[in-house]
Design a protein around this motif. Structure first.
Motif, PDB file in Angstrom:
ATOM      1  N   THR A  67       2.091  -1.736   0.566  1.00 18.51           N
ATOM      2  CA  THR A  67       2.126  -2.280  -0.796  1.00 18.51           C
ATOM      3  C   THR A  67       0.871  -3.084  -1.064  1.00 18.51           C
ATOM      4  O   THR A  67       0.408  -3.835  -0.194  1.00 18.51           O
ATOM      5  N   TYR A  68       0.318  -2.933  -2.252  1.00 20.39           N
ATOM      6  CA  TYR A  68      -0.871  -3.693  -2.629  1.00 20.39           C
ATOM      7  C   TYR A  68      -0.728  -4.209  -4.057  1.00 20.39           C
ATOM      8  O   TYR A  68      -0.224  -3.500  -4.929  1.00 20.39           O
ATOM      9  N   GLY A  69      -1.218  -5.441  -4.300  1.00 19.45           N
ATOM     10  CA  GLY A  69      -1.216  -6.032  -5.635  1.00 19.45           C
ATOM     11  C   GLY A  69      -0.142  -7.094  -5.801  1.00 19.45           C
ATOM     12  O   GLY A  69       0.814  -7.166  -5.023  1.00 19.45           O
ATOM     13  N   LYS A  70      -0.316  -7.921  -6.830  1.00 24.03           N
ATOM     14  CA  LYS A  70       0.652  -8.984  -7.102  1.00 24.03           C
ATOM     15  C   LYS A  70       1.398  -8.775  -8.408  1.00 24.03           C
ATOM     16  O   LYS A  70       2.599  -9.032  -8.487  1.00 24.03           O
ATOM     17  N   LYS A 114       1.243  -3.689  -9.116  1.00 26.57           N
ATOM     18  CA  LYS A 114       1.540  -3.512  -7.691  1.00 26.57           C
ATOM     19  C   LYS A 114       1.864  -2.056  -7.386  1.00 26.57           C
ATOM     20  O   LYS A 114       2.581  -1.397  -8.142  1.00 26.57           O
ATOM     21  N   SER A 164       3.098   0.804  -4.241  1.00 23.57           N
ATOM     22  CA  SER A 164       3.630   1.087  -2.904  1.00 23.57           C
ATOM     23  C   SER A 164       3.510   2.586  -2.687  1.00 23.57           C
ATOM     24  O   SER A 164       4.065   3.374  -3.466  1.00 23.57           O
ATOM     25  N   GLU A 179       4.437  -0.725 -10.019  1.00 19.70           N
ATOM     26  CA  GLU A 179       5.195  -1.750 -10.726  1.00 19.70           C
ATOM     27  C   GLU A 179       4.235  -2.648 -11.500  1.00 19.70           C
ATOM     28  O   GLU A 179       3.089  -2.845 -11.099  1.00 19.70           O
ATOM     29  N   GLU A 194     -11.070  -9.608  -2.618  1.00 23.34           N
ATOM     30  CA  GLU A 194     -10.051  -8.587  -2.854  1.00 23.34           C
ATOM     31  C   GLU A 194     -10.665  -7.189  -2.917  1.00 23.34           C
ATOM     32  O   GLU A 194     -10.063  -6.225  -2.449  1.00 23.34           O
ATOM     33  N   ASP A 225      -5.003  -5.597 -11.580  1.00 29.21           N
ATOM     34  CA  ASP A 225      -4.147  -6.700 -11.125  1.00 29.21           C
ATOM     35  C   ASP A 225      -4.702  -8.045 -11.574  1.00 29.21           C
ATOM     36  O   ASP A 225      -3.980  -8.897 -12.103  1.00 29.21           O
ATOM     37  N   ARG A 231      -3.164 -10.875 -14.092  1.00 33.22           N
ATOM     38  CA  ARG A 231      -3.003 -12.237 -13.571  1.00 33.22           C
ATOM     39  C   ARG A 231      -3.743 -13.252 -14.424  1.00 33.22           C
ATOM     40  O   ARG A 231      -3.298 -14.389 -14.600  1.00 33.22           O
TER      41      ARG A 231
END
Length: 359
Positions: free
Chosen positions: A4-7, A10, A12, A27, A231, A349, A353
Motif C-alpha cells: 500500500t502506498y499513499g495517505k 492511496k 494497494s 482509495e 517521497e 497524494d 493533503r
C-alpha cells in the motif's frame, strides 16, 4: 507485506506474475473525475511487454477491467478496483529454479523472510506488478491534469551512452517516437543497437530514466519527514531494479560553491515569484516552489541473463543457474511510464493533503 502506498490518494496492489492477474485498489480519488478509459489503456500499452525486439517477448495485451468505483464515465468517490488478467504465463520456464537462488534476485531474501516463495517469475517480486502501478498512476495523472501538472519521463542513459543535453534543450515529445524512449533520435538509434547487441550476447545492461514535472503549484510537500523529494525518492526506489535517485543538481551539485548553487528569487512579468536558476530541482525545504521538478532514476542491469551462473540452492549446495524465460535485456524503455506513474501518485497524494494546510 508492504503493498500500500499513499495517505489520502492511496493505492494497494495485488497479484503475482504467474497468477490469475494483477490489480490495484485506489482509495481517496475524488468523486466526479472524468474517467478517461482510453488514456488509462494507452498508459498500460506504453509499459506492456513485447513492444520491440529489445524488450521481453512475453505477449500480454495488459487490457484492464474496472471492477468498481466508476459510474457513467466518472469516479464515484468509492474505491476504484482495476484488474489486469495474465494471459501468457509460461510457469514451466521457472521449474528449474524452484529450489535455486538466482543471483541478484529476491529468491533468497523472500525464502528467508517468509519461509515460502512463488518461484514462477518471482511471484510478487516480479516487475509485472508495476502494471498495476501504471494503471493507478494514469488515474492520478487525470486528477493532476485538472490543475495543470504534466509529468514527462524519458531515457537519458543506457550503459555508458548518455545524453549530453539538459532537458530544456530537448524536445521531450520525441521520446515516444522510438522504442528506446530517448528524445534524441540519433542517440536513440545508437542505444537501440547497443541494447540489441547486449541481448544477442545473452547479457543485460542498465540505464537512467529522467523525469520532468511542470506546472506544479507552490506548496506541495510536508516539512521534516514527508518532504516532497523524500517521497519521490521513496516512490522511485520502490520500483524493481532501481539503484539510485537524484533530484535537482544531485551529486553534481557538490562541485559548486554556495554562491553558484543558490537559486536567486525574482518577480516575473505576471508578479509570480520565480528563481533565476533551478539547482533546487523545484523543491526547497521539502516543499515545491513552483519551478520545474526534475530528477534521475538509475536502473541496474536486469538480473536474469541468458548465461549460466554459479549460485546456491536452498540446501546450500553449489549449483549452476541456467538463464531461461523471457526477459528485458534493458528495462529502462518500459520503465519510463512506471517512473511517471509513481511521480503522479506522489503528487496526487500531496495535492489532496495540501487542501488541509491552511484556511
Amino acid at each position: 507485506m508492504g503493498s500500500t502506498y499513499g495517505k489520502i490518494f492511496k493505492i494497494s496492489t495485488f497479484g503475482e506474475s504467474h497468477g490469475v492477474g494483477i490489480g490495484v485498489i485506489i482509495e481517496g480519488c475524488p468523486a466526479g473525475l472524468e474517467f478517461d478509459a482510453d488514456f488509462i489503456q494507452s498508459e498500460l500499452t506504453r509499459r506492456k511487454p513485447g513492444q520491440s525486439r529489445i524488450t521481453t517477448q512475453r505477449k500480454e495485451a495488459d487490457e484492464y477491467e474496472v471492477m468498481s468505483g466508476v459510474f457513467e464515465g466518472k469516479t464515484t468517490g468509492t474505491p476504484i478496483a482495476l484488474i489486469i488478467r495474465n494471459e501468457d504465463q509460461r510457469s514451466k520456464d521457472y521449474s528449474h529454479i524452484a529450489t535455486q537462488y538466482r543471483p541478484s534476485h529476491a529468491d533468497f531474501t523472500y525464502q528467508e523472510k517468509y519461509g515460502v516463495r512463488d518461484y514462477r517469475g518471482g511471484g510478487r517480486s516480479s516487475a509485472r506488478e508495476t502494471a498495476a502501478r501504471v494503471a493507478a498512476g494514469a488515474v492520478a495523472k487525470l486528477l493532476l491534469r485538472k490543475i495543470g501538472i504534466e509529468i514527462t519521463g524519458y531515457v537519458s542513459q543506457v550503459g555508458g551512452m548518455k545524453l549530453g543535453k539538459p532537458y530544456q534543450e530537448l524536445d521531450l515529445r520525441k521520446a515516444e517516437e522510438n522504442a528506446v524512449r530517448c528524445p534524441d533520435p540519433e542517440m536513440a538509434e545508437q542505444m537501440f543497437e547497443y541494447i540489441d547487441s547486449v541481448r544477442k550476447s545473452g547479457d543485460s545492461v542498465g540505464g537512467v530514466v529522467s523525469c520532468v514535472i511542470t506546472g506544479t503549484p507552490v506548496g506541495l510537500g510536508e516539512p521534516v519527514f514527508d518532504k516532497l523529494h523524500a517521497e519521490l525518492g521513496k516512490a522511485m526506489l520502490s520500483i524493481n531494479a532501481v539503484k539510485g535517485f537524484e533530484y535537482g543538481s544531485g551529486f553534481e551539485g557538490v562541485n559548486l560553491l554556495g554562491s553558484e548553487h543558490n537559486d536567486a528569487f525574482y518577480t516575473d512579468e505576471t508578479g509570480a515569484v520565480r528563481t533565476r536558476t533551478n539547482h533546487s530541482g523545484g523543491v526547497q525545504g521539502g516543499i515545491s516552489n513552483g519551478q520545474d521538478i526534475y530528477f534521475n532514476v538509475a536502473f541496474k542491469p536486469v538480473a536474469t541473463i541468458m548465461q549460466d551462473q554459479e549460485s546456491l540452492d536452498q540446501d546450500g549446495n553449489i549449483v549452476v543457474v541456467q538463464g531461461k524465460g523471457r526477459h528485458d535485456p534493458c528495462v529502462v524503455p518500459r520503465a519510463v511510464p512506471i517512473v511517471e506513474a509513481m511521480a503522479a501518485l506522489v503528487l496526487a497524494d500531496f495535492y489532496l493533503r495540501n487542501k488541509s494546510s491552511k484556511i
